[in-house]
Scaffold this active site. Sequence first.
Site, PDB file in Angstrom:
ATOM      1  N   GLU A 204      -2.849  -4.724  -0.139  1.00  0.00           N
ATOM      2  CA  GLU A 204      -1.590  -3.744  -0.378  1.00  0.00           C
ATOM      3  C   GLU A 204      -1.038  -2.947   0.959  1.00  0.00           C
ATOM      4  OE1 GLU A 204      -2.441  -0.926  -4.068  1.00  0.00           O
ATOM      5  OE2 GLU A 204      -4.725  -1.279  -3.041  1.00  0.00           O
ATOM      6  N   HIS A 228     -10.475  -4.975 -11.085  1.00  0.00           N
ATOM      7  CA  HIS A 228      -9.453  -6.111 -10.971  1.00  0.00           C
ATOM      8  C   HIS A 228     -10.169  -7.460 -10.255  1.00  0.00           C
ATOM      9  CE1 HIS A 228      -7.196  -2.423 -11.968  1.00  0.00           C
ATOM     10  NE2 HIS A 228      -7.266  -2.053 -10.723  1.00  0.00           N
ATOM     11  N   LYS A 322      -6.205  -1.544   2.088  1.00  0.00           N
ATOM     12  CA  LYS A 322      -5.086  -0.741   1.969  1.00  0.00           C
ATOM     13  C   LYS A 322      -4.544  -0.995   3.156  1.00  0.00           C
ATOM     14  CE  LYS A 322      -6.000   2.266  -2.084  1.00  0.00           C
ATOM     15  NZ  LYS A 322      -5.188   1.710  -3.100  1.00  0.00           N
TER      16      LYS A 322
HETATM   17  C1  BG6 Z   1      -5.546   0.953  -9.310  1.00  0.00           C
HETATM   18  C2  BG6 Z   1      -6.211   1.282  -7.774  1.00  0.00           C
HETATM   19  O1  BG6 Z   1      -6.546   0.604 -10.227  1.00  0.00           O
HETATM   20  O2  BG6 Z   1      -4.790  -0.337  -8.675  1.00  0.00           O
HETATM   21  C3  BG6 Z   1      -5.523   1.426  -6.862  1.00  0.00           C
HETATM   22  O3  BG6 Z   1      -7.022   2.537  -8.300  1.00  0.00           O
HETATM   23  C4  BG6 Z   1      -4.367   0.426  -6.564  1.00  0.00           C
HETATM   24  O4  BG6 Z   1      -5.847   1.868  -5.777  1.00  0.00           O
HETATM   25  C5  BG6 Z   1      -3.673  -0.104  -7.720  1.00  0.00           C
HETATM   26  O5  BG6 Z   1      -3.370   0.644  -5.498  1.00  0.00           O
HETATM   27  C6  BG6 Z   1      -3.067  -1.489  -7.478  1.00  0.00           C
HETATM   28  O6  BG6 Z   1      -2.422  -1.806  -8.372  1.00  0.00           O
HETATM   29  P1  BG6 Z   1      -1.325  -2.847  -8.475  1.00  0.00           P
HETATM   30  O7  BG6 Z   1      -0.654  -3.362  -9.915  1.00  0.00           O
HETATM   31  O8  BG6 Z   1      -0.271  -2.094  -7.611  1.00  0.00           O
HETATM   32  O9  BG6 Z   1      -1.639  -4.143  -7.869  1.00  0.00           O
END
Ligand code: BG6
Length: 474
Positions: A204, A228, A322
């Site tokens: 990210e 995830h 991140k």
């Molecule tokens: C969330 C986390 O579940 O998923 C976040 O708490 C993260 O920290 C986010 O940024 C990422 O989701 P996506 O859909 O943007 O990949």
Amino acid sequence: MHDTLLLFGATGDLATRYLFPSLTHLLRDRLLPPDFRVVAVGRTEHDDAGFRDWLRERVSDADSRDGAAFEDLLARTRYHALDLQDADAISAALAQYADRPSVSYLSTPPNLFAPACRGLKQAGLLEDPSRLVLEKPIGHDLASAREINATLKASLDESRIFRIDHYLGKAPVQNLLALRFGNTLLEAVWQHRWIESVDIVVAETAGVDGREGYYAGYGALRDMVQNHMLQLLALIAMEPPASLDADSVRDEKRKVLRALRPMSADSAGVDSVRGRYGDGVVEGTGVKGFKHEREVETFVALRAYIDNWRWSGVPFRLVTGKRMPSRATEVVVTFKPVSHWLFDRPRSEQALPDRLRMRLQPEEAIELRLMGSLAAPEWGATELQPLSLDLAMSPTPKRRIAYERLMIDALKGDQTLFVRDDEVEAAWRWIDSVSEAWATAGTPVEDYPAGSWGPSTAASFLPNVISGNGKRGA
Ligand code: BG6
């Protein structure tokens, strides 16, 4: 399909960023029942009109805010300001909505699940066939997850509990199942005999940004890997289910999660890296580092092993961070080298192994790297070069917000894309082994500059992402 949605945490970030925009899109596309209504519950004092005005200002998705569908949604929305610790108050205010089967959606911190459930139960809002949807995190470790699951089950049956992992609502994530089980080609080689390693990367560019309180207690391991990334791993590694019904799929995912080899303190040094971003530059903008007195990681790299027949000895490298240089969610499967190399050029050591790269976001692409001689000079049929079969979806199709799919499924009662209690607990069991291994081994949280691919010690976990100086590899 149920037509009453009670939304707890209605003034929270998730609700304004995703849930109300998702509902707007579903209304616009006429996917919700005619009498659909929303009962929004938050802590802030508003009357119905005040809440609607507040939401008009907050909802960030322009195509939601301006459309007639958004006004239609507001007109169907009632608001209640409630203290969610107070079960009696919840019951007194909300019992009036028990006239129709409902879905109660708890987008709240997990410490509010128990009192909210008590209030809902008292109000008659958890009577069969009403359902309960929960946002992550489901606890902080195995013990707290078990406690939450036990509390929920005291109020309603597992078949009416819907635990959200929004990655499962993403179309390219669902496509992993389609690719695996819709193709003989892949299924035939999907095992340790032919696969060298699997990489799952969720990078990210965003930082912790305003969620410091929550994040400091969780870190990347609990915030991203527990849910995830382990869900992605389970979809990649599971055995073929007999059907796509909810329990067949979830049985197979659970078996994979339970076969994860616990991390030991001895292996923590080689099989994991923790990092935290400092000041740096991301996509051309200077950003500040994440500072907190707690030792919490914003980057984690792990080598996981699934101790079963299919995956014996295959490393699954899980990397998430991140403030990385670019946003990318990818699964990369690297195949074993050819067993007997016949060709003069390149020499066998330089031959690149076949590799399947499934890019899930922000773009969607499937790329298969093979070796071939098409690009060789005339008469050069023994000179091989890497060729790429590239199925880039260009332009990337406009996808629905993951929550749109999940809300429809919850209203309809389809649990396939929701996480079952035993999956959550199996995932926590492995995560606990990692955090205990870190504590025993004293695994440090290493600094990395924002805008880099994590601490330099993590380079070996990112062979398919980093080449040389941090640029994306071939
Ligand atoms: C969330 C986390 O579940 O998923 C976040 O708490 C993260 O920290 C986010 O940024 C990422 O989701 P996506 O859909 O943007 O990949």
